[in-house]
Every structure is written in C-alpha cells, then in structure tokens.
Design an enzyme around this catalytic site. Structure first.
Site, PDB file in Angstrom:
ATOM      1  N   CYS A 141       0.872  -1.173   0.000  1.00 57.11           N
ATOM      2  CA  CYS A 141       0.000   0.000   0.000  1.00 57.11           C
ATOM      3  C   CYS A 141       0.911   1.226   0.000  1.00 57.11           C
ATOM      4  CB  CYS A 141      -0.852  -0.038   1.269  1.00 57.11           C
ATOM      5  SG  CYS A 141      -1.859   1.427   1.521  1.00 57.11           S
ATOM      6  N   CYS A 150      -0.655   3.688  -6.513  1.00 53.95           N
ATOM      7  CA  CYS A 150      -1.652   3.155  -5.572  1.00 53.95           C
ATOM      8  C   CYS A 150      -1.897   1.740  -6.072  1.00 53.95           C
ATOM      9  CB  CYS A 150      -2.938   3.963  -5.606  1.00 53.95           C
ATOM     10  SG  CYS A 150      -4.313   3.131  -4.768  1.00 53.95           S
TER      11      CYS A 150
END
Ligand code: DGL
Length: 283
Positions: free
Chosen positions: A70, A206
C-alpha cells in the site's frame, strides 16, 4: 512462518500475485483492512495506527515479515513504525520481525539507482528533464514522497503526483469499468494539463490502480512506459532475502486471505483480475 502482505483492501493483491510467483514455495498471508478502506482520505495518525494494527495481526498469524502493499501506508506510516514501534515490539515478541514498504523499490526502479545513491548537486546545467507522472491517493500525493525522493536522486527527472481521490474506493467497491475508465481518463487529462505535456513515464502509485492498469494504458498515449511497481517490489524482496538468507518464509506454499471487512467473495472486478474465485476469511 510466512510472509505477510498488507493493504487497506484489494489493491495489495496486485503485489501479492507477483510475490507469490517469485517465491512459490513460501507461505503467504494477506490482510485487507476493508473495514477501514480507503486509507487515502484518512489523516496521518489514523493511517499509522491502522497500519500498526494490521502488522500486529499478521505477526500474530505467524508472519515474520510484513510487506505494506500500500503506497499510502508506506508513505505515511512506515518510517514512523520502523523508528518508534518496531524495535520495542521485536523485543516484546522475541523474534526478528520486520516491515517493508513498496515506495523505496519503486523509486529505485524509477531512477535506475540504488536507494543509497543520492545526487551530488554541482549546479550542472541539465539539458532535458523527463517527467514521471505518479497516480496516487490524496494522502500519498500530499506526502510528496515521490517528488522529494526522486528529486534527491536524479536532477534530470521530475515527479508530478496526481491525487485520484475516490478512485481506490471505486475499485474497492467493484465499480463498473466504464465508470472507472471515465474517472481515469479525466485524471490523465488533468495531469497532462498540469505538466503542460504528457508524462514521459508513469507510476501507478496506488496498488488498487494496477487492477485496472489496462484502463490507464488506454487513457495515456500509446506506448507510455509504465514503471511496474509489483515487479519492482518482487525484485527488491528477492534482494532482501539474499541479504537475509536465514529468513524463515515457510515452505509449504500456503495462501490465506483475511479481511477486517465482510468475509467471502470479492467483487466481479477483482475476481476478473484475479482470474479465479477468491475467498477471504474474517480476520
Ligand atoms: N492501495 C493503497 C495504496 O497503494 C490504498 C488505497 C486506499 O486505501 O486509499 O495507496
């Protein structure tokens, strides 16, 4: 023992898949903090606490190493956790656990240089600056991590982050591809306007975005090189295990998927990406 992979939701699966291909015999445990996704619109302290809770959960499940799959957690929480929490927690656990992020390997891939190699500023004239467009969450964009770290390493490269607020949430919820394509095309145009031309290269900063990587490719000029974060992370982990040959990553090829959200199946969008049914257990 196993390798833990953590994300706010399904985005980290894009990294997980490459890690599993690279280390097929290792045991993996994936944790999606879907009860709190998306992270990208949350405040810094909250992201730090949620990431810490995720790591603890994975260490409790027998992971020795947690990969924060992440960008948002890597940008906002990783350094804090490594400096202020992990040393004491290791002593408490009595085993050599570690947490790694995914931004360092991505910047290494983007700059073509090892992380340690920062640029010596001699005031040389730079003939041409290439622009890297980074599509990411609002929190990652606000941290300016890609701009700052690339600037320290290459004077002939400039990063421009484009915060795609809401996009990770749409992907997490399995929004229709047509809707996602519109949102992505709009962000590509905004980035182009901000730079004044198309970026020379792109990072999907992302992990959720890689699930619809084809929609980014379609919205960008044909052939725009994409710095592929999941492969960069797999390369970096391979180098990490070479430096730590004693690391116990398991040998039975076991895969478990946990969620703090609703257990069971994921959206059609995610299943189509994954290529087979994917069942999550309650964390
Ligand atoms: N997949 C994550 C990232 O790489 C988080 C997205 C979110 O939860 O907002 O940033």
């Amino acid at each position: 023992m196993s390798i833990g992979v953590f994300d706010s939701g399904v985005g980290g699966l894009t990294v997980h898949r490459h890690l599993v291909n690279r280390f097929p015999k290792a045991d993996f445990i994936y944790l999606a903090d879907q009860a709190h996704a998306p992270y990208g619109v949350r405040g810094g302290e909250e992201i730090v606490e949620l990431t810490k809770a995720g790591c603890i959960r994975l260490f409790d499940e027998g992971a020795n190493l947690v990969v924060l799959a992440c960008n948002t957690a890597s940008a906002i929480a990783l350094r804090r956790l490594q400096q202020t929490w992990l040393p004491g927690y290791r002593r408490e656990l009595g085993r050599p656990v570690n947490v790694l992020g995914i931004i360092v390997p991505t910047i290494e891939a983007a700059t073509g240089q090892p992380w340690e190699q920062e640029v010596e500023r001699r005031g040389d004239k730079i003939e041409k600056v290439d622009v890297i467009g980074v599509f990411c969450t609002a929190a990652t964009a606000a941290s300016r991590v890609y701009e700052i770290e690339i600037d320290k390493r290459r004077q002939d490269l400039a990063a421009f982050s484009e915060a795609c607020t809401g996009l990770a949430g749409l992907i997490e919820d399995g929004a229709p591809r047509e809707q996602l394509a519109e949102v992505i095309a709009a962000h590509c145009q905004v980035l182009k306007t901000r730079i004044g031309r198309w970026p020379d290269r792109v990072v999907l900063g992302c992990t959720h975005y890689e699930i619809v990587g084809d929609l980014f490719r379609a919205a960008l000029p044909e052939g725009t090189p994409l710095i592929h974060q999941p492969s960069a992370v797999a390369d970096a982990l391979e180098r990490y295990f070479e430096r730590h040959p004693d690391y116990d990553m398991g040998t039975s090829g076991r895969r478990r998927f946990l969620t703090t959200g609703k257990p069971g199946a994921q959206s059609d969008l995610v299943e189509a990406f994954w290529g087979e049914p994917l069942r999550f257990e309650a964390a």
